[in-house]
Design a protein around this motif. Structure first.
Motif, mmCIF file in Angstrom:
data_model
loop_
_atom_site.group_PDB
_atom_site.id
_atom_site.type_symbol
_atom_site.label_atom_id
_atom_site.label_comp_id
_atom_site.label_asym_id
_atom_site.label_seq_id
_atom_site.Cartn_x
_atom_site.Cartn_y
_atom_site.Cartn_z
ATOM 1 N N SER A 66 9.690 -1.137 15.860
ATOM 2 C CA SER A 66 8.736 -0.371 15.059
ATOM 3 C C SER A 66 7.585 -1.265 14.599
ATOM 4 O O SER A 66 7.780 -2.433 14.277
ATOM 5 N N ASP A 67 6.388 -0.683 14.580
ATOM 6 C CA ASP A 67 5.242 -1.375 13.984
ATOM 7 C C ASP A 67 4.951 -0.853 12.581
ATOM 8 O O ASP A 67 3.938 -1.206 11.978
ATOM 9 N N GLY A 68 5.860 0.008 12.072
ATOM 10 C CA GLY A 68 5.672 0.584 10.744
ATOM 11 C C GLY A 68 4.880 1.873 10.752
ATOM 12 O O GLY A 68 4.701 2.508 9.718
ATOM 13 N N TYR A 69 4.405 2.260 11.944
ATOM 14 C CA TYR A 69 3.594 3.474 12.078
ATOM 15 C C TYR A 69 4.092 4.272 13.289
ATOM 16 O O TYR A 69 3.377 4.454 14.271
ATOM 17 N N ALA A 77 -2.921 3.465 10.384
ATOM 18 C CA ALA A 77 -3.064 2.433 9.345
ATOM 19 C C ALA A 77 -4.413 2.563 8.652
ATOM 20 O O ALA A 77 -5.417 2.909 9.266
ATOM 21 N N ALA A 82 -3.697 -3.958 6.913
ATOM 22 C CA ALA A 82 -2.490 -3.196 6.578
ATOM 23 C C ALA A 82 -1.602 -3.046 7.809
ATOM 24 O O ALA A 82 -0.371 -3.162 7.715
ATOM 25 N N TYR A 83 -2.217 -2.790 8.957
ATOM 26 C CA TYR A 83 -1.416 -2.626 10.174
ATOM 27 C C TYR A 83 -0.662 -3.908 10.496
ATOM 28 O O TYR A 83 0.545 -3.876 10.778
ATOM 29 N N GLN A 85 0.176 -6.413 8.532
ATOM 30 C CA GLN A 85 1.195 -6.712 7.526
ATOM 31 C C GLN A 85 2.425 -5.829 7.701
ATOM 32 O O GLN A 85 3.571 -6.311 7.658
ATOM 33 N N ASN A 86 2.204 -4.527 7.906
ATOM 34 C CA ASN A 86 3.334 -3.616 8.055
ATOM 35 C C ASN A 86 4.076 -3.851 9.355
ATOM 36 O O ASN A 86 5.304 -3.702 9.420
ATOM 37 N N GLU A 88 4.482 -6.738 10.752
ATOM 38 C CA GLU A 88 5.334 -7.913 10.552
ATOM 39 C C GLU A 88 6.638 -7.534 9.853
ATOM 40 O O GLU A 88 7.720 -7.978 10.253
ATOM 41 N N VAL A 89 6.544 -6.698 8.822
ATOM 42 C CA VAL A 89 7.740 -6.298 8.072
ATOM 43 C C VAL A 89 8.655 -5.436 8.935
ATOM 44 O O VAL A 89 9.846 -5.732 9.108
ATOM 45 N N ALA A 90 8.101 -4.333 9.468
ATOM 46 C CA ALA A 90 8.915 -3.415 10.260
ATOM 47 C C ALA A 90 9.338 -4.045 11.584
ATOM 48 O O ALA A 90 10.468 -3.848 12.050
#
Length: 457
Positions: A66-69, A77, A82-83, A85-86, A88-90
């Motif tokens: 996942s890329d968070g989106y 994003a 924001a893209y 950063q998210n 990296e987390v997801a």
């Protein structure tokens, strides 16, 4: 147990989720699979859901992180920052879950090859004690410049020119990557390209999508600072050594292609008569630049095939231009670039000098007119014109626009006369060396074998 005997090792490859990064990593995946390895290519959930890629073969399979989106990808994003950063987390979380899933299978992951833009993937891989290699999709020259900036060996802003860097020609500010040439441009992307080297010293190997003889002096300079090898060019095997069965395309296209219109038109044109114009998947030209390019192409009097991505770009064309070109030009939203570049009707590639497009042209012996826009492209353009001598770079005016007369001049220089003949001869030389590099026993082929031996022995 039978699967373990078939595959020497299992490599997980994680590309940055854009077309220009998926293409070379996917091709590298197929090259590894041809050598008996099991390969998993981890694309984002959003790309998987929207493109529904088929499994290319038993040895290259598609899985997801996942890329968070997951529902909208990058367009969802609120900003570039924001893209990233998210993602990296997801991405870190779901990459770890993916490795864990295979850990209990008959083919656990032995090695992670990660796009260097996703520098955080190295920490995930090392958390599992895996061999990890960074994959750089841009040239040695550009990567080395970013390395020097990241480590403070090239101070910004650049105060005096020309800049002398080992293995490279002297560089003016306009020859540097745009993030350096234009201070403050796209800071989130600039941070991303510098972050490629934030932990690269802990990678077991650095893989670069180029071939040694193309950048031998830069490669030698860069290899003194990190364990770097060249493994390119990563084109479908059909266009190079033809050693991989049925490998004639990139397989995962994020854009809808209708190649029949393009190829039917191209196949009616005389040999070496067509100028192919394309600026990749991200460049967005100003209205005035589109107008100047249109009239410059028409003034040149050559046939032209122009890729304009979408309705917004098409609306920038001068009024009545499309109706007035007749059969002299064809304007399409996308094209099968490799098929176009290898077509006998092609005489010149008018390009943004993005690395994928440039290495395709070099590998298919196509001379170029280059009009760089941003990121690595100014440096690529410098090498195209002054090092590899396979093209000419357009000159911009005081308003930052390339005028129609300049466009006409550059096209004619490449398509006609002695300088054009020399560029075509040089292009054929680089094509021969590209084929040599990936053929059995070539530099890139040996480097790939050496890479594989590091985690299979």
């Amino acid at each position: 147990m039978e699967e373990k005997k078939i595959h020497r090792a299992h490599v997980l490859i994680v590309p940055y989720p854009s077309q220009g990064h998926i293409n070379p990593t996917f091709q590298f995946a197929k090259r590894l699979a041809s050598k008996g390895l099991k390969i998993t290519l981890a694309i984002t959930n959003f790309i998987y859901k929207t493109k529904k890629p088929s499994q290319p073969s038993d040895s290259v399979q598609i899985d997801t992180i996942s890329d968070g989106y997951d529902d909208g990808g990058f367009s969802e994003a609120e900003s570039i920052d924001a893209y990233l950063q998210n993602m990296e987390v997801a991405g870190s979380k779901t990459l770890a879950e993916l490795i864990t899933k295979y850990k209990s299978s008959s083919n656990p992951i032995d090695c992670v090859v990660y796009d260097a833009f996703l520098y955080w993937a190295l920490d995930v891989a090392k958390g599992f004690g895996l061999f990890a290699a960074a994959f750089f999709t841009q040239t040695c020259a550009v990567n080395f410049i970013y390395y020097l900036v990241h480590h403070g060996l090239l101070k910004l802003p650049v105060s005096t020119t020309p800049v002398s860097i080992p293995g490279m020609p002297l560089l003016e500010l306009q020859d540097m990557p745009s993030f350096i040439g234009v201070q403050g441009q796209y800071p989130a992307y600039f941070e991303m390209v510098l972050n490629q080297f934030s932990n690269a010293d802990r990678a077991d190997l650095v893989l670069v999508n180029t071939y040694y003889k193309l950048e031998s002096q830069v490669a030698d300079s860069m290899s003194k600072f990190c364990p770097m090898v060249t493994i390119g060019p990563t084109l479908p095997s059909f266009y190079l050594d033809n050693r991989i069965l049925n490998d004639n395309d990139y397989d995962l296209n994020l854009f809808t292609l209708d190649k029949s219109i393009t190829m039917n038109w191209l196949n009616t044109k005389p040999e070496g008569s067509v100028v192919y114009v394309s600026f990749g998947s991200m460049a967005c030209l100003a209205n005035e630049q589109v107008e100047e390019l249109a009239w410059g192409l028409k003034k040149s009097s050559f046939y032209f095939l122009w890729v304009i991505r979408d309705t917004e770009e098409t609306n920038k064309l001068p009024k009545g231009f499309v109706d007035g070109i007749g059969d002299k030009g064809l304007i399409v939203n996308w094209s099968p670039q490799l098929e176009v570049l290898s077509n006998k009707a092609l005489g010149c590639f008018f390009s943004h000098a993005g690395w994928n497009s440039t290495i395709e042209a070099l590998s298919l012996a196509v001379p170029m007119v280059v009009m760089p826009q941003w990121t690595d492209q100014p440096t690529d353009a410098k090498f195209v014109e002054d090092v590899w001598k396979v093209g000419v770079r357009v000159r911009v005016d005081e308003d930052g626009i390339v005028r129609r007369d300049e466009i006409e001049r550059c096209i004619k220089e490449v398509m006609e006369g002695q300088s054009g003949r020399e560029m075509r001869m040089n292009a054929k030389k680089w094509r021969d060396l590209a084929i040599e590099a990936v053929s059995e026993g070539g530099t890139s082929d040996k480097n790939i074998d050496e890479f594989i031996s590091k985690f299979t022995n």
